[in-house]
Design an enzyme around this catalytic site. Structure first.
Site, PDB file in Angstrom:
ATOM      1  N   GLY A 169       0.780  -1.348  -0.021  1.00 56.48           N
ATOM      2  CA  GLY A 169      -0.075  -0.068  -0.235  1.00 56.48           C
ATOM      3  C   GLY A 169       0.690   1.283   0.050  1.00 56.48           C
ATOM      4  O   GLY A 169       0.375   2.148  -0.687  1.00 56.48           O
TER       5      GLY A 169
ATOM      6  N   GLU B  94       3.458   3.888   6.331  1.00 57.72           N
ATOM      7  CA  GLU B  94       2.226   3.008   6.150  1.00 57.72           C
ATOM      8  C   GLU B  94       1.242   3.933   5.080  1.00 57.72           C
ATOM      9  O   GLU B  94       1.369   5.010   5.230  1.00 57.72           O
ATOM     10  CB  GLU B  94       1.481   3.156   7.565  1.00 57.72           C
ATOM     11  CG  GLU B  94       1.611   1.603   8.020  1.00 57.72           C
ATOM     12  CD  GLU B  94       0.358   0.641   7.383  1.00 57.72           C
ATOM     13  OE1 GLU B  94       0.272   0.670   6.087  1.00 57.72           O
ATOM     14  OE2 GLU B  94      -0.113  -0.118   8.118  1.00 57.72           O
ATOM     15  N   ASP B  95       0.363   3.230   4.457  1.00 53.98           N
ATOM     16  CA  ASP B  95      -0.502   3.799   3.688  1.00 53.98           C
ATOM     17  C   ASP B  95      -1.685   4.538   4.425  1.00 53.98           C
ATOM     18  O   ASP B  95      -1.979   5.581   4.416  1.00 53.98           O
ATOM     19  CB  ASP B  95      -1.121   3.157   2.619  1.00 53.98           C
ATOM     20  CG  ASP B  95      -1.644   1.649   3.037  1.00 53.98           C
ATOM     21  OD1 ASP B  95      -1.378   1.563   4.096  1.00 53.98           O
ATOM     22  OD2 ASP B  95      -2.109   1.216   2.221  1.00 53.98           O
TER      23      ASP B  95
ATOM     24  N   ASP C 161      -6.003   2.051   9.990  1.00 50.44           N
ATOM     25  CA  ASP C 161      -7.537   1.824  10.187  1.00 50.44           C
ATOM     26  C   ASP C 161      -7.633   1.014  11.546  1.00 50.44           C
ATOM     27  O   ASP C 161      -7.793   1.885  12.479  1.00 50.44           O
ATOM     28  CB  ASP C 161      -7.825   0.842   9.016  1.00 50.44           C
ATOM     29  CG  ASP C 161      -9.415   0.639   8.705  1.00 50.44           C
ATOM     30  OD1 ASP C 161     -10.023   0.497   9.863  1.00 50.44           O
ATOM     31  OD2 ASP C 161      -9.894   0.503   7.637  1.00 50.44           O
TER      32      ASP C 161
ATOM     33  N   LYS D 149      -7.444   6.929  10.216  1.00 50.47           N
ATOM     34  CA  LYS D 149      -8.998   7.047  10.235  1.00 50.47           C
ATOM     35  C   LYS D 149      -9.256   7.336  11.706  1.00 50.47           C
ATOM     36  O   LYS D 149     -10.468   7.411  11.997  1.00 50.47           O
ATOM     37  CB  LYS D 149      -9.355   5.727   9.862  1.00 50.47           C
ATOM     38  CG  LYS D 149      -9.588   5.330   8.253  1.00 50.47           C
ATOM     39  CD  LYS D 149     -10.433   4.378   8.101  1.00 50.47           C
ATOM     40  CE  LYS D 149     -10.347   3.876   6.535  1.00 50.47           C
ATOM     41  NZ  LYS D 149     -11.040   2.753   6.081  1.00 50.47           N
TER      42      LYS D 149
ATOM     43  N   PHE E 176     -14.152   3.679   2.862  1.00 53.86           N
ATOM     44  CA  PHE E 176     -13.156   2.907   1.997  1.00 53.86           C
ATOM     45  C   PHE E 176     -12.583   3.547   1.117  1.00 53.86           C
ATOM     46  O   PHE E 176     -13.105   3.832  -0.017  1.00 53.86           O
ATOM     47  CB  PHE E 176     -13.926   1.372   1.439  1.00 53.86           C
ATOM     48  CG  PHE E 176     -12.619   0.432   1.514  1.00 53.86           C
ATOM     49  CD1 PHE E 176     -12.194  -0.369   2.461  1.00 53.86           C
ATOM     50  CD2 PHE E 176     -11.953   0.445   0.066  1.00 53.86           C
ATOM     51  CE1 PHE E 176     -11.130  -1.140   2.039  1.00 53.86           C
ATOM     52  CE2 PHE E 176     -11.053  -0.508  -0.004  1.00 53.86           C
ATOM     53  CZ  PHE E 176     -10.506  -1.369   0.933  1.00 53.86           C
TER      54      PHE E 176
ATOM     55  N   ASP F 247      -5.798  -0.126  -2.285  1.00 54.84           N
ATOM     56  CA  ASP F 247      -6.373  -0.874  -3.443  1.00 54.84           C
ATOM     57  C   ASP F 247      -7.730  -1.621  -2.636  1.00 54.84           C
ATOM     58  O   ASP F 247      -7.996  -1.510  -1.711  1.00 54.84           O
ATOM     59  CB  ASP F 247      -5.678  -2.262  -3.599  1.00 54.84           C
ATOM     60  CG  ASP F 247      -5.583  -3.119  -2.376  1.00 54.84           C
ATOM     61  OD1 ASP F 247      -5.185  -2.759  -1.456  1.00 54.84           O
ATOM     62  OD2 ASP F 247      -5.811  -4.298  -2.542  1.00 54.84           O
TER      63      ASP F 247
HETATM   64  P1  IMP Z   1      -5.021  -1.842   9.752  1.00 49.72           P
HETATM   65  O1  IMP Z   1      -6.635  -2.264   9.902  1.00 49.72           O
HETATM   66  O2  IMP Z   1      -4.888  -0.577  10.640  1.00 49.72           O
HETATM   67  O3  IMP Z   1      -4.235  -3.004  10.439  1.00 49.72           O
HETATM   68  O4  IMP Z   1      -4.786  -1.721   8.476  1.00 49.72           O
HETATM   69  C1  IMP Z   1      -4.069  -2.712   7.389  1.00 49.72           C
HETATM   70  C2  IMP Z   1      -3.967  -2.388   6.150  1.00 49.72           C
HETATM   71  O5  IMP Z   1      -5.290  -2.572   5.452  1.00 49.72           O
HETATM   72  C3  IMP Z   1      -3.734  -0.917   5.640  1.00 49.72           C
HETATM   73  O6  IMP Z   1      -2.262  -0.955   5.580  1.00 49.72           O
HETATM   74  C4  IMP Z   1      -4.259  -1.218   4.200  1.00 49.72           C
HETATM   75  O7  IMP Z   1      -3.394  -1.641   3.494  1.00 49.72           O
HETATM   76  C5  IMP Z   1      -5.609  -1.680   4.487  1.00 49.72           C
HETATM   77  N1  IMP Z   1      -6.667  -0.874   4.748  1.00 49.72           N
HETATM   78  C6  IMP Z   1      -7.277  -0.288   5.774  1.00 49.72           C
HETATM   79  N2  IMP Z   1      -8.315   0.746   5.346  1.00 49.72           N
HETATM   80  C7  IMP Z   1      -8.161   0.650   4.307  1.00 49.72           C
HETATM   81  C8  IMP Z   1      -9.191   1.511   3.218  1.00 49.72           C
HETATM   82  O8  IMP Z   1     -10.086   2.362   3.587  1.00 49.72           O
HETATM   83  N3  IMP Z   1      -8.780   1.420   1.920  1.00 49.72           N
HETATM   84  C9  IMP Z   1      -7.733   0.542   1.416  1.00 49.72           C
HETATM   85  N4  IMP Z   1      -7.080  -0.172   2.244  1.00 49.72           N
HETATM   86  C10 IMP Z   1      -7.167  -0.116   3.630  1.00 49.72           C
HETATM   87 MG    MG Z   2      -1.326  -1.829   3.585  1.00 51.92          MG
END
Ligand code: IMP
Ligand code: MG
Length: 184
Positions: free
Chosen positions: A55, A110-111, A114, A142, A163, A170
């Site tokens: 990402g 990180e991208d 979430d 977020k 999203f 992606d």
């Molecule tokens: P986490 O839930 O913070 O562990 O997020 C893990 C990964 O989920 C992120 O690095 C993204 O690659 C993906 N992700 C979470 N939210 C989104 C979104 O809104 N769009 C696209 N990818 C997401």
């Molecule tokens: Mg990711």
């Protein structure tokens, strides 16, 4: 080609709900973040920018070009934890940085943050390797993570709880190549 048709060409005809961050907005913020990062480290200190794939690949490539100081780049690929897996285990690293982290300033890029699960698992694993410091830089946050182990030091944008796709993000591997960030 008008912008709306170009966007449809890029998405393969899929209509986006809206564009959340357009190209100039992203570019301006990435430029600011690069300077903020450069200002945070003493001259001569080793800095390793570690991109979490996939990402972060576009954000990272733009960001490092706006950090006006010497640095090294490496990547980390973590397995996705998917659905239905327990939250107790460690995240698996599919690609592990080939260079040592010991004694270096590390910025994990990180991208989007979430649920915070990825970071909450990765940070302790990276800390074990003895970096001089470990900071997180995320393009999007977020602010919904309940138990984030560490807050990012640098945040591009406080993102809506939607999203988001594009600029590396992606949906089932689609849309990573959009030059802007949209909501599906
Ligand atoms: P986490 O839930 O913070 O562990 O997020 C893990 C990964 O989920 C992120 O690095 C993204 O690659 C993906 N992700 C979470 N939210 C989104 C979104 O809104 N769009 C696209 N990818 C997401
Ligand atoms: Mg990711």
């Amino acid at each position: 080609m008008p912008d709306s048709l170009l966007t449809l060409a890029r998405t393969g005809g899929r209509e986006l709900a809206r564009i959340v961050y357009d190209e100039p907005t992203i570019a301006a913020r990435v430029d600011e973040m690069g300077q903020e990062i450069a200002d945070a480290y003493e001259n001569g200190e080793p800095l390793l920018v570690l991109g979490l794939l996939k990402g972060s690949f576009i954000f990272l490539s733009d960001l490092v070009r706006h950090i006006p100081r010497p640095l090294h780049v490496d990547f980390i690929v973590a397995s996705s934890y998917g659905s239905g897996t327990t939250t107790s285990g460690q995240v698996n690293l599919l690609y592990d940085p080939s260079i040592s982290l010991e004694g270096k300033h590390i910025i994990l890029v990180e991208d989007i943050v979430d649920s915070g699960t990825t970071l909450s698992r990765l940070v302790p694993m990276l800390e074990e390797r003895g970096p001089k410091s470990l900071e997180i830089c995320t393009l999007l946050h977020k602010h919904i993570a309940a138990n984030l182990i560490r807050e990012p030091r640098w945040i591009g944008f406080d993102a809506p709880n939607e999203f988001l796709i594009g600029y590396g993000l992606d949906h089932s591997e689609d849309f990573r190549n959009l030059p802007f960030i949209g909501s599906l």
